[in-house]
Design a protein around this motif. Structure first.
Motif, short mmCIF file in Angstrom:
data_model
loop_
_atom_site.label_atom_id
_atom_site.label_comp_id
_atom_site.label_asym_id
_atom_site.label_seq_id
_atom_site.Cartn_x
_atom_site.Cartn_y
_atom_site.Cartn_z
N ASP A 107 85.08 28.60 57.02
CA ASP A 107 83.63 28.51 56.88
C ASP A 107 83.34 27.71 55.63
OD1 ASP A 107 80.82 29.02 56.91
OD2 ASP A 107 81.18 30.89 57.96
N VAL A 108 82.05 27.54 55.31
CA VAL A 108 81.70 26.89 54.06
C VAL A 108 81.96 27.87 52.91
CG1 VAL A 108 80.04 25.28 55.01
CG2 VAL A 108 79.31 27.57 54.36
N ALA A 109 81.82 27.36 51.68
CA ALA A 109 82.17 28.20 50.53
C ALA A 109 81.22 29.37 50.38
CB ALA A 109 82.18 27.35 49.25
N PHE A 110 79.93 29.15 50.64
CA PHE A 110 78.94 30.22 50.47
C PHE A 110 78.16 30.43 51.77
CE2 PHE A 110 79.00 27.81 46.36
CZ PHE A 110 79.83 28.68 45.68
N PRO A 111 78.72 31.19 52.71
CA PRO A 111 78.06 31.32 54.02
C PRO A 111 76.66 31.92 53.93
CG PRO A 111 80.29 32.20 54.08
CD PRO A 111 79.97 31.93 52.65
N LYS A 112 76.47 32.89 53.05
CA LYS A 112 75.14 33.51 52.97
C LYS A 112 74.11 32.52 52.45
CE LYS A 112 76.71 38.20 52.29
NZ LYS A 112 77.18 39.07 51.21
N LEU A 113 74.53 31.75 51.45
CA LEU A 113 73.65 30.73 50.90
C LEU A 113 73.29 29.72 51.98
CD1 LEU A 113 72.63 30.18 48.01
CD2 LEU A 113 74.44 28.50 47.81
N ASN A 114 74.26 29.47 52.86
CA ASN A 114 74.06 28.53 53.95
C ASN A 114 72.95 29.02 54.87
OD1 ASN A 114 74.65 26.25 55.35
ND2 ASN A 114 76.47 27.05 56.35
N LEU A 115 73.02 30.32 55.22
CA LEU A 115 71.97 30.90 56.06
C LEU A 115 70.63 30.85 55.32
CD1 LEU A 115 71.17 32.41 58.63
CD2 LEU A 115 71.70 34.53 57.45
N LEU A 116 70.69 31.14 54.02
CA LEU A 116 69.45 31.09 53.23
C LEU A 116 68.83 29.70 53.28
CD1 LEU A 116 67.58 32.57 51.19
CD2 LEU A 116 68.99 31.61 49.38
N HIS C 5 84.62 37.57 54.37
CA HIS C 5 84.90 38.05 53.03
C HIS C 5 86.40 38.20 52.82
CE1 HIS C 5 80.70 38.69 53.29
NE2 HIS C 5 80.87 39.51 54.29
N LEU C 6 87.13 37.19 53.28
CA LEU C 6 88.58 37.29 53.24
C LEU C 6 89.10 37.21 51.82
CD1 LEU C 6 89.32 34.99 56.24
CD2 LEU C 6 89.43 37.48 56.16
N HIS C 7 88.49 36.36 51.05
CA HIS C 7 88.95 36.25 49.68
C HIS C 7 87.77 35.92 48.78
CE1 HIS C 7 88.74 32.09 50.97
NE2 HIS C 7 88.57 31.80 49.71
N ARG C 8 87.98 36.16 47.52
CA ARG C 8 86.93 35.83 46.58
C ARG C 8 87.41 34.64 45.78
NH1 ARG C 8 86.93 39.88 42.53
NH2 ARG C 8 87.04 38.39 40.84
N ASP C 9 86.57 33.67 45.58
CA ASP C 9 86.98 32.48 44.86
C ASP C 9 86.05 32.27 43.67
OD1 ASP C 9 87.76 30.07 43.92
OD2 ASP C 9 87.71 29.02 45.83
N ASP C 10 86.50 32.77 42.51
CA ASP C 10 85.64 32.68 41.33
C ASP C 10 85.41 31.25 40.88
OD1 ASP C 10 85.42 35.33 41.39
OD2 ASP C 10 86.67 35.76 39.66
N GLU C 11 86.44 30.41 41.07
CA GLU C 11 86.27 29.01 40.69
C GLU C 11 85.15 28.38 41.51
OE1 GLU C 11 87.62 26.62 38.51
OE2 GLU C 11 88.22 28.43 37.45
N ALA C 12 85.09 28.73 42.80
CA ALA C 12 84.03 28.19 43.66
C ALA C 12 82.67 28.65 43.16
CB ALA C 12 84.25 28.61 45.10
N SER C 13 82.55 29.93 42.82
CA SER C 13 81.26 30.43 42.34
C SER C 13 80.85 29.69 41.08
CB SER C 13 81.34 31.92 42.03
OG SER C 13 81.95 32.60 43.06
N LYS C 14 81.83 29.48 40.21
CA LYS C 14 81.50 28.81 38.95
C LYS C 14 81.06 27.37 39.21
CE LYS C 14 84.57 27.55 35.93
NZ LYS C 14 85.73 27.68 35.04
N LEU C 15 81.81 26.67 40.07
CA LEU C 15 81.43 25.30 40.38
C LEU C 15 80.03 25.27 41.00
CD1 LEU C 15 82.20 22.33 40.51
CD2 LEU C 15 83.30 22.77 42.71
N GLY C 16 79.78 26.20 41.92
CA GLY C 16 78.45 26.26 42.53
C GLY C 16 77.37 26.45 41.49
N MET C 17 77.64 27.33 40.52
CA MET C 17 76.65 27.57 39.46
C MET C 17 76.41 26.32 38.64
SD MET C 17 74.73 29.96 38.46
CE MET C 17 73.40 29.67 37.30
N TRP C 18 77.50 25.62 38.33
CA TRP C 18 77.34 24.39 37.56
C TRP C 18 76.51 23.36 38.33
CZ3 TRP C 18 77.55 22.80 32.76
CH2 TRP C 18 78.28 23.56 31.84
N LEU C 19 76.77 23.26 39.62
CA LEU C 19 76.00 22.29 40.41
C LEU C 19 74.53 22.66 40.38
CD1 LEU C 19 78.37 21.82 43.46
CD2 LEU C 19 78.06 20.31 41.53
#
Lengths: 536, 95, 201
Positions: A107-116, C5-19
């Motif tokens: 899936d994409v990195a943030f599926p919920k955000l995608n729906l949002l 919710h197979l895995h959590r990717d903190d680096e992805a969250s951080k990159l998303g926040m920066w964007l």
């Protein structure tokens, strides 16, 4: 994790039932289809508005509507087509559906955000269209909302402007999602230069969405401020400069053209190697030109303002940069043609769309250079020539690529094949209609017919009749294409995993894909268009 | 998957030092406006603000401890903004 | 859909926040362009109008925001050192400072309103074009900035609540980190707003 009797994402039973299983789904494929259905609906409204304008221009003087209605209709046509159809178009539909599959992700990195983002899109669309039904009437400024008229007119500007502002958020969130997805979720072994070209263009697009959209967001907020609080930023009576509005507006809206066209180029870069049965020519050149377009495209906004009274220095700079930004686009065209050279081409419907894309995109691009040159621009500014030019790019380029993409990925998305004979005849009629509709407008523009006028002098009558007839042919083609696709989605023959012989990852998964796309995340050891090795 | 949370625990001391630097520069920039430096006042104020924002980005926002990619991206965004401003002024400066 | 919710990717969250921070920066960049252009076109009026604003209030608010930025940055360290109490204390300090900032802002705005200076007011129109633009920009930019303070306030309150009920710990500090990044962004913008409106006199 992997189950043996996996059903396709369409039959998957989630937490919700019926329509809620779709509008609350975080599955990127369902969200992609939600976007598809909403975008196609708005597109049809936009087409009807466009056809109404053409009908009005069938004869000089008042034909079917008064001038005020005409102003409202061309504004709505622009707002709907730009903000609701073409900007989200390819990224939100095919980007959502295909991007994770093409890079080997679930899936994409943030599926919920995608729906949002889809919900924000729908919300923004409702706000924007609500301007139609409130007292005061729909906006009549053109989709550019130019100051100072945007805060002087008595029509419902606020909902339209706020709607566009909200839609910007949807676009930004999609961009963030795609960039993070591409950075973090590529399958093992898929290095940057083993990534297919469609994801690459989505990557470039994502950056423009993130870095350009906020500028128009704040500009639209300033327009709201002008109307509500009288802040005077763009009001000459209060010391403001209306040309500054144009600067800010086009700082977003020119890059927005690249938000539209880049994914279209990406889709074409997928279709052409598949049907040429040949690795794409100059893969790296296409990647680099994609990034170059995204970057340089940020600095050419002024070519929309050549007659606004900018300084000479600015004029020369913008004209030069405009010519520079044409280079990477031309590189892409050379690469596509190079791919076709000496290839054994499969003549299928998606290929016809891609080939006709090359044709219309060349006309659109070259007429763009005529507009990018300062001297000719003065003559052609705000004439029908401009309208023809950007319809060749935005409708011809993006629209044809969208049509190509939907015919290309149709068997993957619906798991069924469409009737190719009807699809091809639909394409022929659409293509003829398109050329008949817009080619005369080049001549009208050169001979001096201004855009956005509901009336014209008798000299322009002939080409206008041809153009209006073209719009009817185009709509006939569109009806044929759509009915064929809708019928085939229900009744078409079952499609195999890989009906066209494509090499990218989406052709290795089931048609339609299962919820998690891959039973096992693939490990990539070859380039995306490696036609020398056998698949599997 | 999740290596991020346990690397680089930044000591409190560093934050306090950076804060001290930021406050000193704030007071400095106020003091500078009291002296009449003509056009240099503007320049000095912007320069100090840029240094302050660089400090916030590097230490408070952890860029110093982050991967190269993010550092490059942040710098590029500022360069982009500067270029847009520059090109806009090609109009206003020469009108 | 249960599977995402197979895995959590903190680096992805951080990159998303920066964007997201990039988009915020560009949002304000649009306003800085407007400021730059109008300052260039009305140098004298901007110069005189800026003297209407109290440097003391501006300086105090700057220092308040800088300290609050430091406290939330220290909270990201505290949570990693598993010091729950100190984390909460630092977050509450950040919230308190944010509240102080808004209080100052409120009185500053109120003072201006009482002097008849607000967007579209007649007094402002009488002062002339440069002043109108200066104060419109002042209200628009500090207003938008204040809106960000409020959003940050809500965000940090949520973080504080979650640290308190142990759903945000040293194992998953990413929400705290991202709220911190957001708060630093707010600080970053103020660092530029302060000299542009209060100091360049």
């Amino acid at each position: 994790m992997s189950n043996l009797n996996a059903v396709s994402f369409r039959e998957e039973q989630g937490r919700y039932k019926g329509i809620f299983a779709w509008i609350f789904s975080t599955d990127h494929k369902r969200i992609g289809l939600l976007y598809l259905y909403s975008i196609v609906s708005f597109f049809l409204i936009g087409v009807l508005l466009g056809a109404a304008m053409k009908l009005e221009l069938l004869a000089p003087g008042k034909t079917v509507m008064d001038p005020a209605t005409y102003n409202a209709i061309f504004t709505l046509h622009g707002v709907i087509m730009i903000f609701l159809v073409v900007v989200p178009g390819l990224p939100a539909v095919f980007g959502n559906f295909m991007l994770p599959i093409m890079i080997g992700a679930k899936d994409v990195a943030f599926p919920k955000l995608n729906l949002l983002s889809w919900w924000i899109y729908v919300f923004g669309a409702i706000i924007a269209l609500s301007s139609l039904f409130m007292g005061g009437g729909p906006p009549d400024t053109g989709w550019t909302f130019y100051a100072p008229y945007a805060f002087k007119t008595n029509t419902n500007m606020l909902p339209a402007v706020l709607g566009a502002f909200i839609l910007g958020f949807s676009s930004i969130l999609t961009g963030i999602n795609f960039i993070v997805t591409i950075h973090r979720l590529r399958a093992p072994g898929m290095t940057w230069f083993k990534m297919p070209l469609f994801p690459w263009t989505l990557y470039g697009t994502g950056w423009i969405q993130i870095l350009a959209t906020p500028i128009v967001g704040i500009t639209l907020l300033m327009i709201v401020g002008e109307r509500v609080l009288n802040i005077g930023f763009f009001d000459p009576a209060l010391g403001g400069d209306p040309i500054l509005y144009q600067h800010l507006f086009w700082i977003y809206s020119h890059p927005a053209v690249y938000i539209m066209i880049l994914p279209a180029m990406g889709a074409i870069s997928e279709i052409i190697p598949t049907f040429a049965n040949k690795s794409i020519f100059g893969y790296k050149a296409i990647v680099i030109s994609t990034l170059a377009i995204a970057f340089v495209g940020y600095f050419v906004w002024g070519h929309h303002m050549f007659t606004s009274g900018m300084s000479g220095t600015a004029l020369y700079t913008f004209s030069l940069l405009t010519f520079i930004v044409a280079i990477p686009s031309a590189i892409k065209v050379f690469n596509w043609v190079g791919t076709l050279h000496k290839a054994s081409i499969q003549l299928e419907t998606p290929f016809f769309w891609a080939a006709s894309f090359l044709f219309v995109f060349m006309i659109g691009g070259l007429s763009g250079l005529a507009l990018g040159a300062l001297a000719t621009n003065v003559h052609l500014h705000d004439t029908a020539f401009v309208v023809a030019h950007f319809h060749f790019i935005v409708f011809g380029g993006v629209g044809f690529a969208f049509m190509g993409a939907i015919h290309y990925w149709f068997p993957k998305i619906w798991g069924r094949m469409y009737n190719t004979r009807i699809a091809t005849s639909g394409w022929i009629i659409f293509f003829i209609g398109f050329c008949t509709l817009y080619l005369p407008m080049f001549f009208l523009g050169v001979t001096g017919m201004p855009r956005r006028y509901y009336d014209y002098v008798e000299n322009f009558h002939g080409p206008n009749i041809v153009s209006t007839i073209g719009s009817w042919v185009l709509i006939l083609g569109l009806v044929i294409i759509l009915t064929n696709l809708i019928r085939s989605a229900y009744k078409g023959e079952k499609a195999s995993k890989n009906p066209w012989g494509g090499r990218t990852l989406e052709w290795t998964v089931d048609s339609p894909p299962t919820l998690e796309n891959f039973e096992e995340i693939p490990v990539i050891d070859r380039g995306p268009y490696d036609y020398r090795k056998n698949p599997e | 998957m999740n290596k991020h949370s346990d690397n680089h625990i930044v000591p409190y001391r560093l934050y306090i030092q950076v804060l001290a630097g930021l406050i000193v520069m704030t007071i400095l920039s106020v003091a500078i406006t009291k002296i009449n430096l003509d056009t240099l006042t503007v320049f000095a104020a912007i320069l100090l603000a840029s240094i302050k924002s660089a400090l916030v980005l590097t230490f408070f926002m952890h860029l110093k401890f982050d991967n190269k990619l993010l550092q490059i991206l942040v710098i590029s965004v500022f360069v982009l903004v500067a270029l847009v401003l520059f090109i806009t002024f090609l109009d206003y400066n020469f009108r | 859909m249960s599977t995402m919710h197979l895995h959590r990717d903190d680096e992805a969250s951080k990159l998303g926040m920066w964007l997201f921070i990039f988009t915020e920066l560009l949002l304000f960049a649009g306003l800085f362009i407007v400021y730059g252009v109008y300052r260039y076109l009305n140098p004298v009026a901007f110069h005189l109008a800026a003297e209407e604003l109290s440097v003391t209030v501006g300086t105090v608010n700057t220092i308040i925001l800088l300290v609050s930025s430091a406290t939330i940055a220290m909270a990201t360290t505290a949570i990693r050192l598993k010091n729950k109490q100190l984390t909460i204390l630092l977050l509450l300090a950040t919230l308190f400072l944010a509240f102080m900032f808004m209080t100052n802002k409120y009185f500053e705005w109120k003072g201006k309103f009482e002097h008849g200076i607000f967007p579209g007011s007649e007094d402002l129109l009488r002062l002339g074009h440069g002043d109108t633009l200066f104060f419109s920009l002042y209200f628009f930019m500090t207003g938008l900035h204040a809106l960000h303070i409020i959003v940050g306030f809500v965000l940090i309150s949520i973080v504080c609540y979650r640290v308190n009920n142990n759903s945000l710990t040293a194992n998953n500090p990413v929400l705290l980190d991202n709220s911190g990044l957001y708060w630093h962004l707010v600080d970053l913008i103020w660092i530029f707003l302060f000299p542009l409106f209060y100091l360049i006199t």
